[in-house]
Design a protein around this motif. Structure first.
Motif, PDB file in Angstrom:
ATOM      1  N   ARG A   6      32.978 -34.707   5.945  1.00 46.15           N
ATOM      2  CA  ARG A   6      32.890 -34.177   7.306  1.00 46.15           C
ATOM      3  C   ARG A   6      34.121 -34.534   8.136  1.00 46.15           C
ATOM      4  O   ARG A   6      34.587 -33.718   8.951  1.00 46.15           O
ATOM      5  N   ALA A   7      34.677 -35.722   7.921  1.00 46.68           N
ATOM      6  CA  ALA A   7      35.838 -36.159   8.699  1.00 46.68           C
ATOM      7  C   ALA A   7      37.097 -35.368   8.377  1.00 46.68           C
ATOM      8  O   ALA A   7      38.061 -35.394   9.155  1.00 46.68           O
ATOM      9  N   HIS A   8      37.086 -34.665   7.248  1.00 46.49           N
ATOM     10  CA  HIS A   8      38.309 -34.005   6.787  1.00 46.49           C
ATOM     11  C   HIS A   8      38.243 -32.481   6.850  1.00 46.49           C
ATOM     12  O   HIS A   8      39.238 -31.810   6.585  1.00 46.49           O
ATOM     13  N   PHE A   9      37.078 -31.939   7.181  1.00 46.76           N
ATOM     14  CA  PHE A   9      36.928 -30.484   7.228  1.00 46.76           C
ATOM     15  C   PHE A   9      36.256 -30.110   8.535  1.00 46.76           C
ATOM     16  O   PHE A   9      35.120 -30.520   8.806  1.00 46.76           O
ATOM     17  N   SER A  10      36.938 -29.316   9.341  1.00 47.49           N
ATOM     18  CA  SER A  10      36.453 -29.022  10.691  1.00 47.49           C
ATOM     19  C   SER A  10      35.578 -27.777  10.765  1.00 47.49           C
ATOM     20  O   SER A  10      34.923 -27.544  11.781  1.00 47.49           O
ATOM     21  N   GLY A  11      35.550 -26.988   9.696  1.00 46.98           N
ATOM     22  CA  GLY A  11      34.749 -25.774   9.703  1.00 46.98           C
ATOM     23  C   GLY A  11      33.331 -26.041   9.241  1.00 46.98           C
ATOM     24  O   GLY A  11      32.918 -27.187   9.034  1.00 46.98           O
ATOM     25  N   PRO A  12      32.543 -24.977   9.066  1.00 52.08           N
ATOM     26  CA  PRO A  12      31.170 -25.143   8.607  1.00 52.08           C
ATOM     27  C   PRO A  12      31.095 -25.737   7.198  1.00 52.08           C
ATOM     28  O   PRO A  12      31.863 -25.343   6.310  1.00 52.08           O
ATOM     29  N   ILE A  13      30.180 -26.672   7.019  1.00 55.14           N
ATOM     30  CA  ILE A  13      29.887 -27.243   5.702  1.00 55.14           C
ATOM     31  C   ILE A  13      28.479 -26.821   5.301  1.00 55.14           C
ATOM     32  O   ILE A  13      27.531 -26.973   6.080  1.00 55.14           O
ATOM     33  N   ILE A  14      28.368 -26.285   4.075  1.00 57.93           N
ATOM     34  CA  ILE A  14      27.065 -25.994   3.481  1.00 57.93           C
ATOM     35  C   ILE A  14      26.766 -27.111   2.489  1.00 57.93           C
ATOM     36  O   ILE A  14      27.533 -27.335   1.547  1.00 57.93           O
ATOM     37  N   ALA A  15      25.675 -27.830   2.704  1.00 58.39           N
ATOM     38  CA  ALA A  15      25.253 -28.877   1.779  1.00 58.39           C
ATOM     39  C   ALA A  15      24.284 -28.288   0.764  1.00 58.39           C
ATOM     40  O   ALA A  15      23.458 -27.445   1.103  1.00 58.39           O
ATOM     41  N   ALA A  16      24.383 -28.748  -0.475  1.00 57.73           N
ATOM     42  CA  ALA A  16      23.502 -28.263  -1.537  1.00 57.73           C
ATOM     43  C   ALA A  16      23.162 -29.413  -2.472  1.00 57.73           C
ATOM     44  O   ALA A  16      23.903 -30.387  -2.591  1.00 57.73           O
TER      45      ALA A  16
END
Length: 371
Positions: A287-297
């Motif tokens: 999360r600290a390295h990606f500012s766009g939407p994250i989809i968790a799976a």
């Protein structure tokens, strides 16, 4: 379930909820030719919802990219109408659908690749399997890609992306997870190259960069996603420092402003749970390295999905096994309704049974009192 059912934006699209259909290899194409079948259109149409996102199972970009008999691919014109039917089925219910593009790399067999040896960044001992007409068999010996061959594979990704666009899809996802070719380049357990595609992480992500850029050249960054599996075990994959490696991958992908980053938690290996009850770990440090939407799976139920979205570590959650047996999964989660158990025996091939014949939820009528 309030957090799962608030609107959000993923790249170019506004979504009405955050319950995503994960890509699941279910081996239902028509053979020969990997033709998308009518039951696949039924399956995806059934699971579509207004403002929901679906990601279609790994679609091989060429004959030599294939790993499993019956799995999806999109590299010849005879497949076009089947893919159009799938896109249309999702759109008919107001949903969005991305096509996941894959090259299996060393996870293959000569019966699947047209008789040529599977390829990989490097030759590293591997005891994985592929699926042929003889069932699951040991993967064929692989060979290392020559550096001059790499642009040709990148072009295959671009052509497949164009085919997905022409077939009416809403975007594409690069399969950079589960020990397939992109992942084999990223991780140092499988990448022993000494040229511009090997060695330091900046070189090992070069193949990923070029594949992403090829997809963006067709779609634009806001309609391209990438799936990764930090510390995943599928495909005999490994890295000496996965947190550092995938933190760098997340930073690289953030530069492109892609639609989303799709992260498989390492508690899952393929369709099996390895570590029951393990809290999500990968999305937390990424999360600290990606500012766009994250989809968790990977191993989520309604409560844990709600929790990870509420925490901010992820913005959406992809469901595979539960979605396979609950075509109306968003509705069931929103209303806290019971889930139909999935049928593992039907995961790897078969017909409509326990695939596209699961009913939507219907309440059992209360018994009428008799005097």
């Amino acid at each position: 379930m309030a957090h799962l059912f608030t609107p959000t934006t993923v790249g170019a699209y506004s979504l009405s909820h955050r319950v995503v259909l994960a890509p699941m290899t279910r081996l239902r194409t028509i053979q020969p030719g990997d033709i998308p079948s009518p039951m696949m259109a039924d399956f995806y149409g059934q699971r579509a919802s207004e403002g929901g996102l679906e990601i279609v199972e790994g679609v091989s970009i060429s004959m030599t990219a294939r790993s499993y008999l019956g799995a999806a691919s999109f590299f010849h014109d005879g497949q076009v109408e089947g893919w159009k039917a799938i896109a249309n089925a999702v759109h008919a219910k107001g949903g969005r659908v991305f096509m996941q593009l894959i090259h299996g790399g060393r996870q293959s067999h000569v019966d699947m690749t047209g008789g040529v040896a599977p390829v990989a960044p490097s030759v590293v001992p591997f005891d994985g399997v592929a699926l042929t007409k003889e069932g699951f068999v040991p993967a064929s010996p692989h060979r290392a890609l020559g550096i001059e061959e790499i642009p040709g594979i990148i072009e295959e990704f671009r052509v497949a992306a164009q085919r997905a666009l022409d077939a009416g899809f809403d975007g594409v996802e690069l399969h950079g997870a589960n020990g397939y070719l992109v992942d084999q380049f990223i991780q140092d357990g499988t990448n022993k190259r000494t040229d511009a595609y090997g060695g330091p992480i900046e070189n090992r992500v070069r193949f990923l960069r070029e594949a992403v850029e090829a997809l963006i050249s067709v779609w634009g960054a806001d309609r391209v996603g990438v799936r990764i599996s930090p510390s995943g075990e599928w495909g005999g994959i490994s890295d000496s420092n996965p947190e550092a490696t995938f933190s760098h991958v997340a930073k690289v992908l953030d530069e492109y402003r892609i639609a989303y980053l799709h992260v498989i938690e390492p508690r899952i290996k393929g369709d099996d749970t390895l570590h029951e009850g393990q809290a999500p770990v990968a999305t937390k440090y990424l999360r600290a390295h990606f500012s766009g939407p994250i989809i968790a799976a990977g191993g989520f139920d309604g409560d844990s999905a709600q929790a990870i979205v509420a925490s901010g570590d992820a913005d959406l959650v992809a469901f595979g096994r539960h979605f396979s047996s609950n075509p109306d999964l968003p509705y069931r989660l929103k209303h806290n309704l019971p889930l139909t158990p999935y049928v593992r025996e039907a995961f790897w091939g078969g017909d409509e049974k326990h695939y596209s014949d699961f009913p939507a939820y219907h309440p059992v009528p209360e018994a009428v009192a008799t005097v």
